[in-house]
Design a protein around this motif. Structure first.
Motif, mmCIF file in Angstrom:
data_model
loop_
_atom_site.group_PDB
_atom_site.id
_atom_site.type_symbol
_atom_site.label_atom_id
_atom_site.label_comp_id
_atom_site.label_asym_id
_atom_site.label_seq_id
_atom_site.Cartn_x
_atom_site.Cartn_y
_atom_site.Cartn_z
ATOM 1 N N ARG A 167 0.954 -1.878 -7.070
ATOM 2 C CA ARG A 167 -0.199 -1.134 -7.372
ATOM 3 C C ARG A 167 -1.626 -2.075 -7.350
ATOM 4 N N ALA A 168 -1.346 -3.316 -7.783
ATOM 5 C CA ALA A 168 -2.413 -4.324 -7.840
ATOM 6 C C ALA A 168 -2.797 -4.757 -6.647
ATOM 7 N N PHE A 200 7.600 -2.842 0.644
ATOM 8 C CA PHE A 200 6.068 -3.213 0.733
ATOM 9 C C PHE A 200 5.475 -2.283 1.508
ATOM 10 N N ASN A 201 5.926 -1.964 2.862
ATOM 11 C CA ASN A 201 5.083 -1.225 3.709
ATOM 12 C C ASN A 201 4.923 0.244 3.483
ATOM 13 N N SER A 202 6.090 0.963 2.655
ATOM 14 C CA SER A 202 5.775 2.043 2.151
ATOM 15 C C SER A 202 5.162 2.398 0.896
ATOM 16 N N ARG A 203 4.948 1.444 0.168
ATOM 17 C CA ARG A 203 3.998 1.647 -1.097
ATOM 18 C C ARG A 203 2.709 1.381 -0.663
ATOM 19 N N ILE A 204 2.430 0.612 0.226
ATOM 20 C CA ILE A 204 1.145 0.163 0.663
ATOM 21 C C ILE A 204 0.353 1.472 1.530
ATOM 22 N N ILE A 205 1.315 2.300 2.396
ATOM 23 C CA ILE A 205 1.055 3.203 2.898
ATOM 24 C C ILE A 205 0.890 4.682 2.054
ATOM 25 N N GLU A 206 1.811 4.642 0.938
ATOM 26 C CA GLU A 206 1.697 5.549 -0.065
ATOM 27 C C GLU A 206 0.328 5.553 -0.925
#
Length: 271
Positions: A167-168, A200-206
């Motif tokens: 999140r950070a 990493f990619n999934s969380r950045i997109i979400e």
């Protein structure tokens, strides 16, 4: 190679070959090899073609520094490869600043300071226990004031399942809208790197607050000294993320950074 990628190659070869008429001078083996070559080339050449030097020049014309954020897990060589990219940019006449946004790991700022002193570039840092997103924003402002062409943003290593740190990281990306977000991963760890990149990619997109959403734009593969079984990681990572391999690290010195030569890799794979 991840099973999903292997199936994609098989399906692509089947689509190209079934029903295809061969001339009397073309051997089936030759046609199949060509179909495999095309399938591998397509996977390693996703839609976005990243030309960093052209994009930096475009930002310069707008009077803004071009910003690149480096992300990845612990111990993959983010800071070292960031320094290699800084050297590469300097070789192309760019004025570079580095922002120390790993405010968690003890010694991170000092490590970057060593690199910047060797390279002769400016370091922007605010020490430890600060908000990385705010440090990056200040760094971007300082880079513009100092007439820098490129700001390279170092971030703390984090595991892909560490939700507070993810999140950070997303906050840093959302607040600063970098021109490029590069994931640094090790070629040696194979499918583990694929899992890291995917999460990493999934969380950045979400967690993105932008439309279309922020995502990983490109990949830096480290420890790519020889083209052998490490190519499987490259194939899988590009296929899973849709992001191209922008650089490969292939040694210990600042000059040991290469652009990925897709034709060379495919030819080696098919030897």
């Amino acid at each position: 190679v991840a099973e999903e990628v292997a199936q994609k190659i098989v399906d692509s070869v089947e689509t190209n070959m079934v029903g295809k008429k061969l001339t009397s001078f073309t051997r089936v083996a030759t046609a199949v090899t060509k179909a495999v070559e095309d399938a591998l080339t397509n996977i390693l050449s996703p839609g976005r073609n990243i030309n960093i030097l052209q994009e930096v020049e475009a930002s310069k014309r707008e009077g803004e520094p071009y910003s690149i954020v480096f992300i990845g897990c612990n111990g993959v060589g983010k800071s070292t490869n960031l320094a290699k990219v800084a050297f590469w940019l300097m070789q192309h006449g760019m004025k570079v600043m580095i922002a120390a946004c790993d405010t968690f790991r003890s010694g991170a700022v000092e490590q970057l300071r060593t690199h910047t002193q060797r390279l002769g570039v400016e370091l922007f840092e605010r020490g430890y226990e600060k908000d990385p997103a705010a440090v990056a924003r200040e760094g971007l402002k300082k880079a513009k004031e100092n007439g820098c062409d490129v700001l390279l943003v170092d971030t703390a290593g984090r595991m892909q399942d560490n939700e507070p740190l993810m999140r950070a990281l997303s906050k840093l990306i959302n607040m600063n809208n970098p021109n490029l977000t590069l994931f640094v991963g090790e070629a040696l760890v194979g499918n583990e790197a694929v899992d890291q990149l995917s999460k990493f990619n999934s969380r950045i997109i979400e967690l993105s607050k932008k439309k279309p959403p922020h995502r990983i734009d490109g990949i830096v593969l480290t420890k790519f000294d020889t083209i052998d079984n490490k190519v499987g990681a490259a194939l899988s990572m590009v296929y899973i993320s849709g992001a191209p391999v922008v650089f490969v690290g292939c040694g210990q010195t600042y000059s040991d950074l290469r652009r990925l030569n897709v034709k060379q890799i495919v030819s080696v794979l098919l030897e």
